[in-house]
Design an enzyme around this catalytic site. Structure first.
Site, short mmCIF file in Angstrom:
data_model
loop_
_atom_site.label_atom_id
_atom_site.label_comp_id
_atom_site.label_asym_id
_atom_site.label_seq_id
_atom_site.Cartn_x
_atom_site.Cartn_y
_atom_site.Cartn_z
N ALA A 1 1.05 -1.07 0.11
CA ALA A 1 0.04 -0.01 0.03
C ALA A 1 0.87 1.36 0.04
O ALA A 1 0.55 2.33 -0.72
CB ALA A 1 -0.85 -0.05 1.09
N GLU B 1 7.45 -10.63 5.25
CA GLU B 1 6.83 -10.17 6.53
C GLU B 1 5.48 -11.25 6.70
O GLU B 1 4.78 -11.12 5.85
CB GLU B 1 6.18 -8.82 6.47
CG GLU B 1 5.70 -8.39 7.86
CD GLU B 1 5.35 -7.09 7.75
OE1 GLU B 1 4.61 -6.55 6.96
OE2 GLU B 1 5.76 -6.26 8.66
N GLU C 1 5.46 4.73 6.80
CA GLU C 1 6.24 3.68 7.79
C GLU C 1 5.37 2.39 7.53
O GLU C 1 4.46 2.06 7.66
CB GLU C 1 5.61 4.09 9.27
CG GLU C 1 5.96 5.69 9.59
CD GLU C 1 7.31 5.62 10.08
OE1 GLU C 1 8.21 4.47 9.87
OE2 GLU C 1 7.95 6.86 10.46
#
Ligand code: NAD
Length: 497
Positions: free
Chosen positions: A244, A395, A262
């Site tokens: 995103a 991740e 972030e």
């Protein structure tokens, strides 16, 4: 195993949206329903904001920012007092805030009490004080004979887009500095975590911030994208996935719109040969499994010296295998459920891939016994993992750890740096200065020695695919300011400015 408590009591329901400083009827009729991941029971609903609602919120933020005697023109002291009122209003709602977060995303209540309820007021007070004590202008003697007045002005209307994993802390990481700097904001929470955002809106209303300074528009990614490219928005502050973040970065690049990103991580804990892990279990748990593995900076790769590999594996397996798993609202719970069925599916998919690629399950690997409801996954430790394996590269965002052997410190640093990401990390050693030397060699935005914490005073952010820009500290404040140079006539020394 913690006793499973009834996660859901009376459903939480809202029929209005907090837009421009008032509770307003939404333009559409869609709602966002929340299910407790601990019990799979219905927990309530809120209206889903439409693009019309978001446009209204941006227009209100724009008016509040552009008002010639409005929020942006208040003194740092006046804004600081408003931030302190918001801190008090949030403190009064602390237990309910922690309960709502844990009810929605499965965060153990001990963690939400500390980080989702406790941290935000601290951060609001820190930035209230920081703004008061940080000059917003300075006169600089120049090299060409004159002086320049350099001012720091609020950047404008901010679109703040946050994920579900630490919904309040990650909102306040943006809200506190941007308010202190004089900006206004439209907050878009993730659809998984909306009740906490509405409680924040209630606190904002109680703190008596001027109309339009803060609005909350709950919705999905399309609504987020609408805000990112909205002509009334001056800056985007985003926390979420790297995928995103790339899409948002592309849009902001095209618009030349400032953006803070972030994003995700795959951080490494480097265990040196002199580490005393057994005396540091609490800190080790905090950096490897906190919030059910759903924390961006977690150290999901554990790098162990070959000489002590079995030792390290035993400590980690004991840690992961010994935790109390249960309902997020039970104070004894250390590991709660994954936030959603979809998230559990994703984590279980990675566990299957780890097995298929030849890694050995040292502990966990399935669903915990005795918990028939809820999206639970056992904390899982994989041994004999190569850093090229999928589970060491991607991740996972769940309680799944890979223990990777290394021969010497150079190889440990090389493995730590052989990652798309660069967000967190730790070094474990009995010699803290040796730890700092190793930490300096790791390509990461943050790293800790035998511990890790995001202190309000220190910048937090990632490099490489973990993001661009910093939150927290003076750097996180400067991210909501733009500089302007006002050149003075050569005869003007700038005295009194
Ligand atoms: P996500 O990217 O799917 O969603 C995050 C937020 O962005 C949500 O509000 C979502 O609705 C919105 N969104 C999604 N796509 C968008 C788009 N194209 N345009 C505008 N808005 C969009 O992430 P998630 O699954 O909710 O959160 C988990 C991710 O967040 C993990 O990758 C984690 O590492 C990351 N994260 C990073 C940090 C950090 O500070 N670096 C902190 C926490 C979480």
């Amino acid at each position: 195993m913690a006793t499973t408590e009834q996660a859901t009591t009376t459903p939480i329901t809202y029929d209005k949206l907090f837009l421009g400083g008032a509770w307003e009827a939404p333009a559409g009729e869609s709602t966002i329903e929340v299910v407790s991941p601990s019990t799979e029971q219905y927990a309530g609903y809120v209206p889903e904001a439409s693009e019309t609602d978001a446009d209204r919120a941006v227009a209100a933020a724009r008016r509040a920012f552009d008002d010639p005697s409005g929020w942006a023109t208040w003194t740092p002291d006046a804004r600081g007092e408003a931030l302190e009122r918001l801190a008090v209003a949030l403190e009064a709602r602390g237990p309910e805030m922690a309960r709502r977060v844990s009810l929605q995303n499965g965060m153990p209540i001990s963690i939400s009490t500390a980080l989702e309820a406790g941290f935000p007021p601290m951060l609001l007070r820190y930035y209230a004080q920081h703004a008061r004590t940080t000059p917003a202008a300075e006169v600089r003697p120049g090299l060409l004979g004159g002086h320049t007045l350099v001012t720091r002005e609020p950047v404008g209307v901010v679109a703040a887009i946050v994920p579900w994993n630490f919904p309040q802390a990650l909102t306040i990481l943006k809200l506190a500095p941007l308010l202190a700097a004089g900006c206004t904001v439209v907050i878009k929470p993730a659809p998984e975590t909306v009740f906490d955002a509405f409680l924040l809106a209630e606190a904002v209303a109680e703190a008596d911030l001027p109309a339009g300074v803060v609005s909350v528009v709950p919705g999905g990614r399309e609504l987020g994208a609408h805000l990112v490219s909205h002509p009334g928005v001056d800056k985007v502050a985003f926390t979420g996935s790297t995928a995103a973040g790339r899409a948002i970065g592309r849009t902001c690049g095209e618009l030349l719109r400032p953006v803070t990103l972030e994003l995700g991580g795959k951080s490494a804990a480097i265990v040196l040969d002199d580490a005393d892990l057994a005396s540091n279990l609490e800190a080790l748990f905090g950096v490897t499994l906190m919030n059910n593995g759903q924390t961006c900076w977690l150290n999901s790769r554990i790098l162990a010296p070959k000489s002590r590999y079995d030792d390290v594996l035993e400590v980690l397996s004991g840690l992961a295998g010994g935790v109390t798993i249960g309902d997020a609202l039970d104070p004894a719970t250390q590991i709660g459920p994954m936030t959603s069925a979809r998230q559990r599916e994703r984590v279980e998919g990675y566990i299957a891939t780890g097995r298929a690629e030849g890694a050995r399950v040292a502990t966990g690997g399935g669903r915990p016994a005795g918990l028939d409801k809820g999206f639970f996954v056992e904390p899982t430790v994989f041994a004999d993992v190569d850093n090229t394996a999928t589970i060491a590269r991607e991740e996972i965002f769940g309680p799944v750890l890979s223990v990777i052997p290394y021969a010497d410190v150079d190889e440990a640093v090389a493995i730590a740096n052989d990652s798309e990401y660069g967000l967190g990390g730790t070094v474990w050693t009995s010699d803290a200065r040796r730890g700092v030397d190793v930490a300096r060699r790791v390509r990461s935005g943050t790293i800790g020695i035998n511990a890790y914490a995001n202190d309000p005073t220190a910048p937090f952010g990632g490099i490489k695919s973990s993001g661009i820009g910093s939150e927290l500290g003076p750097e996180g404040f400067a991210a909501y300011q733009q500089v302007k140079s006002i050149y003075l006539d050569a005869a003007d020394s700038g005295e009194g400015l």
